[in-house]
Design an enzyme around this catalytic site. Structure first.
Site, mmCIF file in Angstrom:
data_model
loop_
_atom_site.group_PDB
_atom_site.id
_atom_site.type_symbol
_atom_site.label_atom_id
_atom_site.label_comp_id
_atom_site.label_asym_id
_atom_site.label_seq_id
_atom_site.Cartn_x
_atom_site.Cartn_y
_atom_site.Cartn_z
ATOM 1 N N GLN A 156 -1.956 2.773 9.974
ATOM 2 C CA GLN A 156 -0.700 2.834 9.207
ATOM 3 C C GLN A 156 0.360 3.666 9.932
ATOM 4 O O GLN A 156 1.549 3.417 9.784
ATOM 5 C CB GLN A 156 -0.949 3.443 7.812
ATOM 6 C CG GLN A 156 -1.685 2.542 6.844
ATOM 7 C CD GLN A 156 -3.179 2.784 6.869
ATOM 8 O OE1 GLN A 156 -3.739 3.214 7.882
ATOM 9 N NE2 GLN A 156 -3.849 2.486 5.774
ATOM 10 N N ARG B 280 -7.648 -0.623 -6.724
ATOM 11 C CA ARG B 280 -8.025 0.441 -5.780
ATOM 12 C C ARG B 280 -8.303 1.708 -6.603
ATOM 13 O O ARG B 280 -7.645 1.921 -7.617
ATOM 14 C CB ARG B 280 -6.909 0.716 -4.760
ATOM 15 C CG ARG B 280 -6.768 -0.373 -3.708
ATOM 16 C CD ARG B 280 -5.795 0.029 -2.610
ATOM 17 N NE ARG B 280 -6.408 0.871 -1.595
ATOM 18 C CZ ARG B 280 -5.719 1.417 -0.582
ATOM 19 N NH1 ARG B 280 -4.419 1.226 -0.472
ATOM 20 N NH2 ARG B 280 -6.339 2.156 0.322
ATOM 21 N N ASP C 63 -2.205 10.638 -2.306
ATOM 22 C CA ASP C 63 -2.622 9.593 -3.240
ATOM 23 C C ASP C 63 -2.989 10.142 -4.607
ATOM 24 O O ASP C 63 -2.877 9.451 -5.616
ATOM 25 C CB ASP C 63 -3.799 8.812 -2.668
ATOM 26 C CG ASP C 63 -3.289 7.901 -1.568
ATOM 27 O OD1 ASP C 63 -3.112 8.397 -0.438
ATOM 28 O OD2 ASP C 63 -2.990 6.733 -1.868
ATOM 29 N N ASN D 89 -5.519 12.346 0.448
ATOM 30 C CA ASN D 89 -4.579 11.524 1.220
ATOM 31 C C ASN D 89 -5.385 10.813 2.298
ATOM 32 O O ASN D 89 -6.610 10.998 2.416
ATOM 33 C CB ASN D 89 -3.461 12.393 1.829
ATOM 34 C CG ASN D 89 -2.366 11.535 2.450
ATOM 35 O OD1 ASN D 89 -1.901 10.570 1.843
ATOM 36 N ND2 ASN D 89 -1.958 11.836 3.668
ATOM 37 N N LYS D 90 -4.719 10.006 3.075
ATOM 38 C CA LYS D 90 -5.375 9.188 4.099
ATOM 39 C C LYS D 90 -6.380 9.989 4.921
ATOM 40 O O LYS D 90 -6.109 11.131 5.293
ATOM 41 C CB LYS D 90 -4.287 8.590 4.996
ATOM 42 C CG LYS D 90 -4.778 7.704 6.106
ATOM 43 C CD LYS D 90 -5.676 6.586 5.641
ATOM 44 C CE LYS D 90 -5.060 5.680 4.601
ATOM 45 N NZ LYS D 90 -6.051 4.834 3.914
ATOM 46 N N ARG E 81 0.858 -1.192 0.000
ATOM 47 C CA ARG E 81 0.000 0.000 0.000
ATOM 48 C C ARG E 81 0.890 1.237 0.000
ATOM 49 O O ARG E 81 2.107 1.145 0.146
ATOM 50 C CB ARG E 81 -1.033 -0.017 1.147
ATOM 51 C CG ARG E 81 -0.653 -0.656 2.441
ATOM 52 C CD ARG E 81 0.379 0.059 3.237
ATOM 53 N NE ARG E 81 0.118 1.468 3.378
ATOM 54 C CZ ARG E 81 1.041 2.387 3.551
ATOM 55 N NH1 ARG E 81 2.340 2.062 3.608
ATOM 56 N NH2 ARG E 81 0.736 3.654 3.648
ATOM 57 N N GLY E 82 0.217 2.403 -0.120
ATOM 58 C CA GLY E 82 0.968 3.643 -0.309
ATOM 59 C C GLY E 82 1.086 3.853 -1.811
ATOM 60 O O GLY E 82 1.492 2.928 -2.541
ATOM 61 N N ALA E 83 0.746 5.064 -2.267
ATOM 62 C CA ALA E 83 0.600 5.296 -3.710
ATOM 63 C C ALA E 83 1.808 4.844 -4.549
ATOM 64 O O ALA E 83 1.651 4.080 -5.510
ATOM 65 C CB ALA E 83 0.263 6.765 -3.953
#
Ligand code: MRU
Length: 352
Positions: free
Chosen positions: A200, A93, A241, A251-252, A53-55
């Site tokens: 995270q 995603r 993201d 973003n998150k 995960r993470g762009a």
């Protein structure tokens, strides 16, 4: 967990280049386990379930995924099978644009080589995916240099979610200036939001920074205002993201809350972004698709028994949009971009 994270790549090809190897991030920090992906379904599921995960890491994994799908394809109609694998991986995603960006890059290489032998197409895909991997390392290194120039010795820095080495191939984006500053003796105090619901920040950012020897303090998501008010935080750096053409940034979930607080207390709010995360085809934040995830992540996950009544309605968006007015600057590999973002992004891409 005893192994040092530096001994493992977040995402890489195996030595024989027939599989993708990733750290299964769903198990961290409890267990450090590498998993091997050889099919398109495994790649899709690893991205969807957040094993990777993470762009930027998602982008690299997807690029390798397209190559691996072509390598192992048994279809008589090789080219259309390749395109359908790419479309499938691309749909794993919705928010991180690096996923679409990387898959589209791979598809365009395939298309350019369409009339060549199957083996040549596979080799061209291997080389493009390795390029995407190498570029990610270089981007993060440059983001580190560009970001560090904005910071001062002894700064308190807040970050949200994980835009660290576990979200990229190496160094991270938001964490790259922190790692570099640490190497150069800046004595930063890093504060890291735990980042509900999937933690995270606690599971990944706190783990990787702590293992690298940085001074890191973990906070629940509702605590940063208290620190900002008392002057303990000098800068906020987060990853992202997808950045829209006007600078609105997904973003998150929780990032926009942090940005709003930072603006209230006059603290610079930086977004670390490789230019591959800037999506000039998305005009503004309202055009960014926000992933919604299972209610269980809020009500049950991490608890021995459910912490909410059965049947309760749950809102669980994985990301939010921070209005561009709240962002001090973007730290990219090509330099720091200040407002007006709409114009300055155009100049940034024109530099190429
Ligand atoms: O749902 P995740 O864990 O993939 O979300 C990750 C983030 O929001 C990161 O901040 C973002 O992808 C940037 S990673 C350099």
């Amino acid at each position: 967990m005893t192994s040092k994270l530096d001994n493992f790549d977040t995402v890489a090809l195996s030595e024989d280049k027939r599989a993708i190897q990733i750290i299964d991030q769903t198990l961290l920090p409890r267990e450090m386990k590498m998993i091997s992906l050889t099919t398109r379904e495994e790649v899709y599921n690893a991205i969807k379930k957040l094993s990777v995960r993470g762009a930027p890491a998602i982008g690299v994994c997807a690029a390798f995924g397209v190559y691996i799908s072509a390598l192992h394809s048994t279809s008589d109609d090789f080219f259309s099978d390749l395109l359908s694998a790419a479309a499938y991986i691309r749909s794993s995603r919705p928010t991180a644009v690096n996923l679409m960006w990387a898959v589209d890059r791979m598809v365009s290489v395939a298309e350019k080589n369409k009339d060549r032998l199957r083996e040549d197409i596979v080799n061209a895909l291997l080389s493009e995916s390795e390029k995407i991997y190498d570029e990610d390392i270089e981007c993060c290194r440059r983001i580190g240099e560009n970001g560090l120039a904005l910071l001062h010795e002894g700064d308190g820095i807040l970050t949200h979610c994980n835009a660290g080495r576990l979200a990229t191939v190496k160094y991270g984006t938001a964490t790259a200036p922190m790692y570099l500053g640490h190497e150069r003796g800046y004595n930063f105090r890093v504060y890291c939001d735990e980042t509900r619901p999937l933690l995270q920040g606690a599971r990944l950012t706190a783990t990787e920074l702590h293992m690298a020897g940085l001074d890191v303090t973990l906070l629940c998501d509702n605590m940063s205002g208290a620190l900002m008010r008392t002057g303990k935080i000098n800068a906020v750096i987060v990853g992202c993201d997808r950045v829209a053409a006007n600078g609105d940034t997904a973003n998150k979930i929780g990032t926009s809350m942090v940005a709003t607080l930072a603006a209230r207390y006059g603290i610079p709010f930086y977004v670390a972004a490789p230019t591959s995360t800037i999506d000039m085809s998305t005009p503004g934040g309202e055009d960014i698709k926000i992933e919604e995830r299972d209610a269980d992540e809020v009500t049950r996950m991490w608890y021995e028994s459910p912490m909410a009544p059965d049947g309760i309605k749950v809102f669980n968006p994985a990301f939010d949009v921070t209005d561009h007015e709240l962002i001090t600057a973007f730290i990219t590999e090509k330099g720091v971009v200040y407002p007006p973002f709409a114009d300055n992004f155009i100049s940034l891409f024109e530099k190429e």
